[in-house]
Design an enzyme around this catalytic site. Structure first.
Site, PDB file in Angstrom:
ATOM      1  N   LYS A  22      -9.061  11.622   1.190  1.00  0.00           N
ATOM      2  CA  LYS A  22      -9.309  13.045   0.894  1.00  0.00           C
ATOM      3  C   LYS A  22      -9.565  13.792   2.204  1.00  0.00           C
ATOM      4  O   LYS A  22      -8.986  14.858   2.444  1.00  0.00           O
ATOM      5  CB  LYS A  22     -10.519  13.180  -0.019  1.00  0.00           C
ATOM      6  CG  LYS A  22     -11.106  14.578  -0.090  1.00  0.00           C
ATOM      7  CD  LYS A  22     -12.303  14.710  -0.997  1.00  0.00           C
ATOM      8  CE  LYS A  22     -13.607  14.416  -0.357  1.00  0.00           C
ATOM      9  NZ  LYS A  22     -14.170  15.461   0.492  1.00  0.00           N
ATOM     10  N   ASN A  23     -10.412  13.230   3.069  1.00  0.00           N
ATOM     11  CA  ASN A  23     -10.843  13.952   4.270  1.00  0.00           C
ATOM     12  C   ASN A  23      -9.814  13.940   5.388  1.00  0.00           C
ATOM     13  O   ASN A  23      -9.981  14.653   6.375  1.00  0.00           O
ATOM     14  CB  ASN A  23     -12.197  13.424   4.751  1.00  0.00           C
ATOM     15  CG  ASN A  23     -13.296  13.809   3.782  1.00  0.00           C
ATOM     16  OD1 ASN A  23     -13.087  14.621   2.870  1.00  0.00           O
ATOM     17  ND2 ASN A  23     -14.465  13.221   3.951  1.00  0.00           N
ATOM     18  N   CYS A 118     -24.364  23.939   0.786  1.00  0.00           N
ATOM     19  CA  CYS A 118     -24.016  23.160  -0.391  1.00  0.00           C
ATOM     20  C   CYS A 118     -25.221  22.259  -0.669  1.00  0.00           C
ATOM     21  O   CYS A 118     -26.228  22.320   0.028  1.00  0.00           O
ATOM     22  CB  CYS A 118     -22.752  22.331  -0.167  1.00  0.00           C
ATOM     23  SG  CYS A 118     -23.049  20.920   0.869  1.00  0.00           S
ATOM     24  N   ARG A 123     -24.788  23.541   6.204  1.00  0.00           N
ATOM     25  CA  ARG A 123     -23.372  23.486   6.570  1.00  0.00           C
ATOM     26  C   ARG A 123     -22.935  24.698   7.411  1.00  0.00           C
ATOM     27  O   ARG A 123     -22.079  25.483   7.028  1.00  0.00           O
ATOM     28  CB  ARG A 123     -22.487  23.346   5.341  1.00  0.00           C
ATOM     29  CG  ARG A 123     -22.919  22.310   4.318  1.00  0.00           C
ATOM     30  CD  ARG A 123     -22.929  20.890   4.824  1.00  0.00           C
ATOM     31  NE  ARG A 123     -21.630  20.359   5.125  1.00  0.00           N
ATOM     32  CZ  ARG A 123     -20.820  19.801   4.234  1.00  0.00           C
ATOM     33  NH1 ARG A 123     -21.180  19.729   2.984  1.00  0.00           N
ATOM     34  NH2 ARG A 123     -19.641  19.329   4.594  1.00  0.00           N
ATOM     35  N   ASP A 306     -21.222   9.316   4.618  1.00  0.00           N
ATOM     36  CA  ASP A 306     -20.591   9.365   3.288  1.00  0.00           C
ATOM     37  C   ASP A 306     -20.707   8.048   2.532  1.00  0.00           C
ATOM     38  O   ASP A 306     -20.330   7.988   1.363  1.00  0.00           O
ATOM     39  CB  ASP A 306     -19.105   9.735   3.413  1.00  0.00           C
ATOM     40  CG  ASP A 306     -18.937  11.163   3.880  1.00  0.00           C
ATOM     41  OD1 ASP A 306     -17.825  11.536   4.253  1.00  0.00           O
ATOM     42  OD2 ASP A 306     -19.950  11.897   3.895  1.00  0.00           O
ATOM     43  N   ARG A 398     -14.125  15.396  -7.561  1.00  0.00           N
ATOM     44  CA  ARG A 398     -13.689  16.025  -6.302  1.00  0.00           C
ATOM     45  C   ARG A 398     -13.138  14.977  -5.336  1.00  0.00           C
ATOM     46  O   ARG A 398     -12.271  15.260  -4.533  1.00  0.00           O
ATOM     47  CB  ARG A 398     -14.880  16.727  -5.636  1.00  0.00           C
ATOM     48  CG  ARG A 398     -15.388  17.929  -6.364  1.00  0.00           C
ATOM     49  CD  ARG A 398     -16.369  18.690  -5.513  1.00  0.00           C
ATOM     50  NE  ARG A 398     -15.812  18.959  -4.195  1.00  0.00           N
ATOM     51  CZ  ARG A 398     -16.472  19.575  -3.210  1.00  0.00           C
ATOM     52  NH1 ARG A 398     -17.711  19.952  -3.404  1.00  0.00           N
ATOM     53  NH2 ARG A 398     -15.913  19.803  -2.051  1.00  0.00           N
TER      54      ARG A 398
HETATM   55  C1  EPZ Z   1     -16.854  16.321   7.197  1.00  0.00           C
HETATM   56  O1  EPZ Z   1     -17.638  17.458   6.875  1.00  0.00           O
HETATM   57  C2  EPZ Z   1     -16.552  15.641   5.878  1.00  0.00           C
HETATM   58  N1  EPZ Z   1     -15.786  16.549   5.025  1.00  0.00           N
HETATM   59  C3  EPZ Z   1     -17.866  15.241   5.197  1.00  0.00           C
HETATM   60  O2  EPZ Z   1     -17.539  14.543   4.002  1.00  0.00           O
HETATM   61  C4  EPZ Z   1     -18.619  14.289   6.126  1.00  0.00           C
HETATM   62  O3  EPZ Z   1     -19.850  13.939   5.533  1.00  0.00           O
HETATM   63  C5  EPZ Z   1     -18.858  14.987   7.470  1.00  0.00           C
HETATM   64  O4  EPZ Z   1     -17.595  15.404   8.031  1.00  0.00           O
HETATM   65  C6  EPZ Z   1     -19.560  14.086   8.473  1.00  0.00           C
HETATM   66  O5  EPZ Z   1     -18.812  12.934   8.690  1.00  0.00           O
HETATM   67  C7  EPZ Z   1     -14.456  16.670   5.218  1.00  0.00           C
HETATM   68  O6  EPZ Z   1     -13.879  16.059   6.101  1.00  0.00           O
HETATM   69  C8  EPZ Z   1     -13.731  17.592   4.290  1.00  0.00           C
HETATM   70  P1  EPZ Z   1     -19.472  18.143  10.342  1.00  0.00           P
HETATM   71  P2  EPZ Z   1     -17.916  18.587   8.006  1.00  0.00           P
HETATM   72  O7  EPZ Z   1     -18.945  19.467  10.771  1.00  0.00           O
HETATM   73  O8  EPZ Z   1     -16.721  18.759   8.860  1.00  0.00           O
HETATM   74  C9  EPZ Z   1     -23.454  20.325  11.646  1.00  0.00           C
HETATM   75  C10 EPZ Z   1     -17.549  14.100   1.716  1.00  0.00           C
HETATM   76  O9  EPZ Z   1     -18.437  13.605   1.015  1.00  0.00           O
HETATM   77  N2  EPZ Z   1     -22.582  21.438  12.036  1.00  0.00           N
HETATM   78  O10 EPZ Z   1     -19.117  16.930  11.127  1.00  0.00           O
HETATM   79  O11 EPZ Z   1     -18.485  19.787   7.339  1.00  0.00           O
HETATM   80  C11 EPZ Z   1     -23.543  20.178  10.144  1.00  0.00           C
HETATM   81  O12 EPZ Z   1     -24.559  21.012   9.636  1.00  0.00           O
HETATM   82  C12 EPZ Z   1     -17.925  15.138   2.755  1.00  0.00           C
HETATM   83  O13 EPZ Z   1     -16.323  13.800   1.663  1.00  0.00           O
HETATM   84  C13 EPZ Z   1     -23.139  22.527  12.721  1.00  0.00           C
HETATM   85  O14 EPZ Z   1     -24.344  22.551  13.003  1.00  0.00           O
HETATM   86  O15 EPZ Z   1     -19.071  17.869   8.834  1.00  0.00           O
HETATM   87  C14 EPZ Z   1     -23.866  18.719   9.958  1.00  0.00           C
HETATM   88  O16 EPZ Z   1     -25.267  18.554  10.096  1.00  0.00           O
HETATM   89  C15 EPZ Z   1     -19.386  15.516   2.690  1.00  0.00           C
HETATM   90  N3  EPZ Z   1     -22.336  23.563  13.068  1.00  0.00           N
HETATM   91  C16 EPZ Z   1     -23.189  18.036  11.155  1.00  0.00           C
HETATM   92  O17 EPZ Z   1     -22.871  19.079  12.086  1.00  0.00           O
HETATM   93  C17 EPZ Z   1     -20.988  23.565  12.780  1.00  0.00           C
HETATM   94  O18 EPZ Z   1     -20.295  24.547  13.144  1.00  0.00           O
HETATM   95  C18 EPZ Z   1     -21.908  17.327  10.801  1.00  0.00           C
HETATM   96  O19 EPZ Z   1     -21.056  18.270  10.201  1.00  0.00           O
HETATM   97  C19 EPZ Z   1     -20.439  22.459  12.074  1.00  0.00           C
HETATM   98  C20 EPZ Z   1     -21.257  21.410  11.729  1.00  0.00           C
END
Ligand code: EPZ
Length: 420
Positions: A22-23, A118, A123, A306, A398
């Protein structure tokens, strides 16, 4: 709303195939916006989130063909006539925010709703926006929308304060059409980043270093179509591996990239689970009670956040104590409250969960709160005494393709009750 009923106590055995990731699929499908030519994709999982992103792309004017039951989709962004991602779609599926980079890079403007928070956390998207500003975009926030403009993005050196998966993906896609070269430092290293980069390079982009913390992108004037098969879903595969360990089963998970699950397999082995690994499959034999082990979630290649909820279920019936530290999201222990209702002994202390193994769990009515929490409740139901009724299973739909069908085929007693 549908519910899922699971009767515990059945030992799982047999073979199961992991679906496409999915990701990986979400950003790869969105990258079709970077060219007018048709882009064909395979191994796209039949999930709610995929249907949402295809609806979003169709709304922008992308021609969408194919049938998710076959896993094949062809997208053609030759006549994009809208440059806006609406709030109702972005709030249901945060990854929709990834259209910002491609729309800006190809069309010079975009209006994308901010995703908002969420269940698992705030996020934010500040890293996405700061990076796009580095590439020359003018960005305004109005009424919950990001409005971005740029005649033509120009390459820059970008440092990410956190190795954000989404920010790395948005910026890689934007830089692929920028003028000059871009370096993203402290980039996310997840396999899904590598898969996106390999798709972009097949479209004529020139990206090096994806999968490491320094990614270099040489901007191109334009990109062309491609055929691409997305990588297997390492999180779905890991969930089935836990199911086998929990039920002391013997399950062969096919179409999986074990090299994408190194730390996870190490932790299962440390807990006493028998894992036999081959290049495209893993056999998991649960032989008796596992041992409690400590888990700390980290960006890839660390233990994946995850798979934290799934591992917590295994620890609830392990021998001894396990300390689980969640470093990625600020509210990703909601499954613990539901597991406690099933007789688990979990104490939450900030971003730490102290899990004391109990003899057994007992089936109960429980509520899914987010995608990975929902699958952890299914896993708990497999091993609990009696029946577990899980509500709000739209969270599950999802990210898991026909999970009750796959688990039933392994011997689980699980069924879906259609909602009123
Ligand atoms: C991706 O989310 C995945 N989703 C998530 O999977 C996964 O848990 C996550 O990466 C971490 O591995 C998809 O790929 C669609 P991040 P993403 O940006 O990109 C902070 C699932 O269950 N952050 O790496 O949103 C954020 O708050 C989902 O399939 C900022 O501070 O994750 C978090 O604490 C859930 N500012 C950390 O970084 C930003 O601009 C990691 O977020 C962006 C992120």
């Amino acid at each position: 709303m549908d519910k899922i009923l699971v009767s515990g106590g059945r030992r799982l055995e047999g073979e199961v195939r992991a679906s496409g990731s999915k990701n990986a699929a979400l950003p790869v499908l969105i990258s079709s916006l970077l060219t007018a030519e048709p882009c064909s994709y395979e191994s796209i999982p039949d999930l709610m989130d995929i249907q949402t992103v295809l609806k979003l792309l169709k709304g922008l004017g992308v021609k969408v063909d194919g049938d998710l039951r076959s896993g094949r989709v062809t997208l053609a962004a030759g006549r994009v006539d809208k440059l806006e991602a609406p709030y109702d779609l972005v709030k249901t599926m945060r990854a929709s925010f990834l259209v910002l980079g491609p729309l800006l890079a190809r069309f010079g403007e975009a209006r994308v709703s901010t995703p908002g928070g969420c269940a698992i956390g705030a996020r934010p998207v500040n890293l996405h926006l700061n990076g796009l500003a580095e590439l020359g975009a003018e960005i305004q926030m109005t009424h919950g929308y990001v409005e971005a403009r740029a005649k033509r993005l120009r390459g820059a050196k970008i440092y990410l304060d956190l190795p954000s998966v989404g920010a790395t993906e948005n910026l890689m896609m934007a830089a692929a059409l920028a003028e000059g070269s871009t370096v993203i430092e402290n980039a996310a290293k997840e396999p899904e980043i590598e898969d996106l980069a390999s798709a972009l390079n097949r479209m004529g982009a020139r990206i090096q270093g994806a999968g490491s913390d320094i990614v270099k992108i040489e901007g191109a004037r334009e990109l062309h179509g491609l055929s691409h098969r997305v990588i297997p879903d390492r999180i779905e595969a890991g969930s089935f591996m836990v199911a086998s360990a929990l039920t002391r089963g013997d399950v062969l998970v096919r179409d999986v990239r074990p090299d994408h699950l190194d730390v996870f397999v190490l932790k299962l082995r440390e807990a006493g689970v028998e894992c036999s690994v081959e290049p495209d499959k893993v056999r998991i034999k649960g032989n008796g009670r596992v041992k409690g082990v400590d888990i700390t979630t980290l960006p890839y290649p660390g233990f994946p956040t995850d798979l934290q909820a799934q591992m917590m279920v295994l620890m609830t019936v392990a021998d001894g104590v396990s300390v689980i530290t969640e470093n990625i999201f600020e509210n990703r222990f909601m499954h613990a409250l539901e597991l406690d209702r099933m007789g688990a002994d979990i104490r939450l202390e900030g971003n730490r969960a102290v899990v004391r193994g109990v003899a057994s769990l007992s089936g109960a009515p429980v509520m899914a709160t987010d995608l990975r929490a929902s699958v952890s409740l299914v896993l708990a139901g497999l091993v609990a005494n009696g029946t577990t009724e899980i509500s709000r299973v739209y969270h599950l739909d999802r990210g898991y393709e026909h999970i009750e069908r796959k688990l039933s085929a392994l011997g689980a007693e699980i069924k879906r009750i259609k909602g009123q």
